[in-house]
Write a protein that holds these residues in place. Structure first.
Motif, PDB file in Angstrom:
ATOM      1  N   MET A 143      18.685  25.992   8.164  1.00  0.00           N
ATOM      2  CA  MET A 143      17.662  26.745   7.431  1.00  0.00           C
ATOM      3  C   MET A 143      18.329  27.800   6.549  1.00  0.00           C
ATOM      4  SD  MET A 143      14.263  27.980   7.705  1.00  0.00           S
ATOM      5  CE  MET A 143      14.204  28.082   5.987  1.00  0.00           C
ATOM      6  N   LEU A 144      18.832  28.875   7.187  1.00  0.00           N
ATOM      7  CA  LEU A 144      19.594  29.892   6.455  1.00  0.00           C
ATOM      8  C   LEU A 144      21.048  29.844   6.924  1.00  0.00           C
ATOM      9  CD1 LEU A 144      19.523  32.540   4.603  1.00  0.00           C
ATOM     10  CD2 LEU A 144      19.483  33.764   6.765  1.00  0.00           C
ATOM     11  N   THR A 145      21.961  29.697   5.979  1.00  0.00           N
ATOM     12  CA  THR A 145      23.381  29.692   6.332  1.00  0.00           C
ATOM     13  C   THR A 145      24.100  30.786   5.553  1.00  0.00           C
ATOM     14  OG1 THR A 145      23.194  27.308   6.558  1.00  0.00           O
ATOM     15  CG2 THR A 145      25.412  28.234   6.614  1.00  0.00           C
ATOM     16  N   SER A 169      21.911  46.551   5.160  1.00  0.00           N
ATOM     17  CA  SER A 169      22.637  46.031   3.987  1.00  0.00           C
ATOM     18  C   SER A 169      22.623  44.513   3.982  1.00  0.00           C
ATOM     19  CB  SER A 169      24.086  46.520   3.998  1.00  0.00           C
ATOM     20  OG  SER A 169      24.121  47.919   3.985  1.00  0.00           O
ATOM     21  N   THR A 170      22.810  43.912   5.185  1.00  0.00           N
ATOM     22  CA  THR A 170      22.809  42.449   5.262  1.00  0.00           C
ATOM     23  C   THR A 170      21.456  41.901   4.827  1.00  0.00           C
ATOM     24  OG1 THR A 170      24.349  42.584   7.107  1.00  0.00           O
ATOM     25  CG2 THR A 170      23.214  40.486   6.786  1.00  0.00           C
ATOM     26  N   ILE A 171      20.390  42.466   5.404  1.00  0.00           N
ATOM     27  CA  ILE A 171      19.038  41.972   5.076  1.00  0.00           C
ATOM     28  C   ILE A 171      18.759  42.148   3.590  1.00  0.00           C
ATOM     29  CG2 ILE A 171      16.622  42.703   5.254  1.00  0.00           C
ATOM     30  CD1 ILE A 171      16.573  41.906   7.908  1.00  0.00           C
ATOM     31  N   MET A 172      19.116  43.318   3.038  1.00  0.00           N
ATOM     32  CA  MET A 172      18.817  43.561   1.626  1.00  0.00           C
ATOM     33  C   MET A 172      19.681  42.678   0.721  1.00  0.00           C
ATOM     34  SD  MET A 172      16.210  45.366   1.610  1.00  0.00           S
ATOM     35  CE  MET A 172      15.691  46.548   0.368  1.00  0.00           C
ATOM     36  N   CYS A 173      20.867  42.309   1.213  1.00  0.00           N
ATOM     37  CA  CYS A 173      21.700  41.371   0.451  1.00  0.00           C
ATOM     38  C   CYS A 173      21.065  39.982   0.473  1.00  0.00           C
ATOM     39  CB  CYS A 173      23.106  41.341   1.030  1.00  0.00           C
ATOM     40  SG  CYS A 173      24.196  40.208   0.148  1.00  0.00           S
ATOM     41  N   LEU A 174      20.565  39.574   1.642  1.00  0.00           N
ATOM     42  CA  LEU A 174      19.902  38.267   1.720  1.00  0.00           C
ATOM     43  C   LEU A 174      18.674  38.232   0.815  1.00  0.00           C
ATOM     44  CD1 LEU A 174      20.099  37.594   5.573  1.00  0.00           C
ATOM     45  CD2 LEU A 174      21.582  36.727   3.767  1.00  0.00           C
ATOM     46  N   ALA A 175      17.998  39.394   0.699  1.00  0.00           N
ATOM     47  CA  ALA A 175      16.793  39.458  -0.132  1.00  0.00           C
ATOM     48  C   ALA A 175      17.125  39.626  -1.611  1.00  0.00           C
ATOM     49  CB  ALA A 175      15.894  40.605   0.336  1.00  0.00           C
ATOM     50  N   SER A 178      31.429  38.662  -2.061  1.00  0.00           N
ATOM     51  CA  SER A 178      32.026  37.337  -1.887  1.00  0.00           C
ATOM     52  C   SER A 178      31.294  36.633  -0.768  1.00  0.00           C
ATOM     53  CB  SER A 178      33.522  37.459  -1.561  1.00  0.00           C
ATOM     54  OG  SER A 178      33.677  38.154  -0.349  1.00  0.00           O
ATOM     55  N   GLY A 179      31.593  35.344  -0.595  1.00  0.00           N
ATOM     56  CA  GLY A 179      30.894  34.561   0.412  1.00  0.00           C
ATOM     57  C   GLY A 179      29.661  33.906  -0.185  1.00  0.00           C
ATOM     58  N   SER A 180      28.889  33.232   0.673  1.00  0.00           N
ATOM     59  CA  SER A 180      27.728  32.521   0.138  1.00  0.00           C
ATOM     60  C   SER A 180      26.541  32.593   1.098  1.00  0.00           C
ATOM     61  CB  SER A 180      28.081  31.066  -0.149  1.00  0.00           C
ATOM     62  OG  SER A 180      28.225  30.373   1.076  1.00  0.00           O
ATOM     63  N   VAL A 181      25.367  32.481   0.516  1.00  0.00           N
ATOM     64  CA  VAL A 181      24.118  32.427   1.276  1.00  0.00           C
ATOM     65  C   VAL A 181      23.387  31.189   0.805  1.00  0.00           C
ATOM     66  CG1 VAL A 181      21.924  33.577   1.750  1.00  0.00           C
ATOM     67  CG2 VAL A 181      23.981  34.953   1.280  1.00  0.00           C
ATOM     68  N   ILE A 220      21.763  30.485  -2.822  1.00  0.00           N
ATOM     69  CA  ILE A 220      20.976  31.537  -3.483  1.00  0.00           C
ATOM     70  C   ILE A 220      21.771  32.835  -3.607  1.00  0.00           C
ATOM     71  CG2 ILE A 220      18.753  30.624  -2.704  1.00  0.00           C
ATOM     72  CD1 ILE A 220      18.787  32.900  -0.587  1.00  0.00           C
ATOM     73  N   THR A 221      23.091  32.756  -3.343  1.00  0.00           N
ATOM     74  CA  THR A 221      23.911  33.967  -3.257  1.00  0.00           C
ATOM     75  C   THR A 221      23.663  34.956  -4.391  1.00  0.00           C
ATOM     76  OG1 THR A 221      25.582  32.417  -2.493  1.00  0.00           O
ATOM     77  CG2 THR A 221      26.267  34.725  -2.727  1.00  0.00           C
TER      78      THR A 221
END
Lengths: 287, 235
Positions: free
Chosen positions: B1-3, B42-48, B55-58, B65-66
């Motif tokens: 789902m979310l990676t 910060s993590t949640i707001m980055c995902l949003a 760096s890295g990917s979502v 959607i990174t």
């Protein structure tokens, strides 16, 4: 009877103020920029009103052209003047805006000449008898009817349509609004378009009332509109409307009863100072 | 789902989260715990899409959607319940929900409104009231309702119970169970550790922007050392 006449003259002046100051409030509410150059669009609207009316004979067409062209120019101002400096401290866009306004006055002087323009045939100069001996000029009736109509339409759009709701949500919290798919950039363009078109309509109306447009016709409205949005409570649309009408009426009575020792603008600012002493947040602003 | 793979994000030059990887499965409640300043928000707001990924990917449902803007993410099935709820205070309850369903077409919007009002009868009673006049618990219900209006598959919830009365917290957790039962995935940031561990399928703990522990909710619940360390840092 005199009181009623003065009151109605105040409403007319207040309607013009409201049309100019609304755009300023909309921009301040969304971007926290004091958009002084807004008054340049009022002047541009006045010029377009006279030029198009003289060329085509239609004031209605002139109004439409002025509103659309100024709306687009307003969006351009946002795109090219404000957007690049949005991240800067508030005085940066303020100074840019003052610079733009001064430059615009010179630009109008260079393009249209220093002496101003008038209508070839002044439109709506007849009288409308209202009751008894009391009558208004047709142009004055147009100011009241048109500004009430436009403000009512704007109110309906912002309260009853999904776009209006999205716009108010964006003003309240742009970050969260964008999380629900609202395109903040579109809201900003829409905001500048509507605000600038309203200022243009005020320019056309003032040109009809005075039968004159000149390069500096925006300078008094530019600082008076700032006073009005402070008076109303920065960013508050109902406050801006209330402050516009209040100021129009106060000035109208003041020029008769205090005109010997204070001119119109001094009365306006004395009123502003008195209100802010009692309510520093403005008439309808939040403390 | 979310990676999430090797995600580093932060503000300006300051990195708030380093090299973070995790995956949220369909229908899972995934909890992220950690002390204040550990990088959860910060993590949640980055995902949003509100904090830049360095760096890295979502990826969400296989779509990367990174670097997508925030407003595009709702279209991939993601909705946000932000820290502090952030309802639009001057808008009515109903208008807040209409904003939540901004990307949804007219008939579906009406259906969603009815569904949310069915879920949260309190909101239906107060639908014309300004959202700012609601109690904290009601505002949290509204923030959740607003997120659900977008028909999400994944809901990001930051600090579900912070500042709420115990009764309101109970109600929020009941809602979470119902959402999970409907097949939604939930990424939950919480300070209220005990409540979270009862319902979380997976747990990660962040410390100074780095993942310091991961496991199932049951593992975490039985891990006295972890709880003590975590609660210790949480103060």
């Amino acid at each position: 009877m005199l009181y009623l006449e003065l009151f109605i003259q105040g409403i007319i002046q207040g309607s013009i103020y409201a049309l100019i100051a609304l755009g300023l409030t909309l921009v301040y509410g969304l971007l926290r920029i004091l958009h002084v150059a807004h008054a340049a669009l009022f002047t541009l609207g006045g010029y377009l009103g006279v030029l198009v009316t003289n060329a085509t004979g239609s004031l209605a067409l002139a109004m439409l052209v002025a509103m659309v062209v100024c709306g687009v120019v307003g969006m351009g101002l946002y795109k090219f003047a404000y957007e690049p400096i949005l991240g800067s401290p508030p005085f940066v866009p303020l100074i840019a805006s003052i610079g733009l306004f001064i430059a615009s006055e010179e630009l109008f002087r260079m393009i249209f000449g220093p002496y101003g323009l008038s209508y070839a045939v002044p439109p709506l100069s007849g009288q409308v008898a209202l009751f008894g001996t009391f009558s208004l000029r047709q142009a004055e009736v147009l100011v009241i009817v048109l500004s009430f109509a436009m403000i009512a339409i704007l109110g309906w759009l912002s309260l009853k349509t999904r776009t209006g709701i999205a716009w108010r949500a964006t003003v309240a919290d742009p970050e969260i609004a964008s999380s629900f798919g609202i395109d903040i950039q579109k809201v900003r363009y829409l905001n500048f378009f509507i605000g600038s078109a309203l200022a243009a309509s005020a320019g056309v109306l003032v040109a009809v009332l005075n039968n004159l447009v000149e390069p500096t016709m925006g300078s008094v409205p530019s600082y008076k509109a700032l006073a009005i949005i402070v008076l109303g409570g920065l960013g508050s649309v109902p406050g801006t409307l209330a402050a516009s009408v209040a100021l129009g009426v106060i000035e109208s009575f003041g020029t008769i009863y205090a005109g010997n020792f204070m001119d119109r603008d001094a009365i306006a600012f004395a009123f502003l100072i008195l209100v802010l002493m009692a309510r520093p947040q403005g008439l309808l602003g939040k403390a | 789902m979310l990676t999430v793979e090797n995600l580093t994000c932060g503000y300006g030059d300051i990195k708030a989260v380093h090299d973070l990887s995790f995956a949220v499965g369909t229908g899972e409640i995934f909890a992220m715990l950690g002390a204040n300043g550990a990088g959860k928000t910060s993590t949640i707001m980055c995902l949003a899409g509100h904090v830049a990924a360095m760096s890295g990917s979502v990826s969400l449902n296989g779509t990367t959607i990174t670097n997508q803007p925030a407003q595009a993410r709702v279209g991939h099935g993601m909705a946000l319940v932000p820290e502090g709820r952030r309802v639009f205070a001057e808008l009515s309850v109903e208008e807040n929900l209409v904003v939540g369903g901004h990307t949804v077409g007219g008939p579906e919007l009406t259906a969603n409104l009815e569904r949310i009002f069915g879920h949260f009868p309190r909101l239906a009673e107060r639908k014309t009231q300004a959202a700012g006049s609601l109690s904290g618990g009601e505002q949290q219900m509204l923030a959740i309702g607003r997120a659900l209006m977008a028909n999400p598959q994944l809901v990001l919830i930051d600090e579900l119970s912070l500042g709420l009365m115990p009764k309101a917290i109970d109600a929020c957790y009941e809602v979470l169970q119902a959402l999970k039962a409907d097949g939604l995935s939930i990424l939950l940031v919480e300070q209220n550790t005990t409540r979270v561990l009862d319902i979380a399928d997976q747990v990660i703990v962040l410390e100074s922007g780095v993942k310091s522990w991961e496991g199932t909710g049951a593992d975490a619940d039985g891990n006295a050392a972890l709880l003590e360390a975590y609660l210790g840092t949480a103060g």
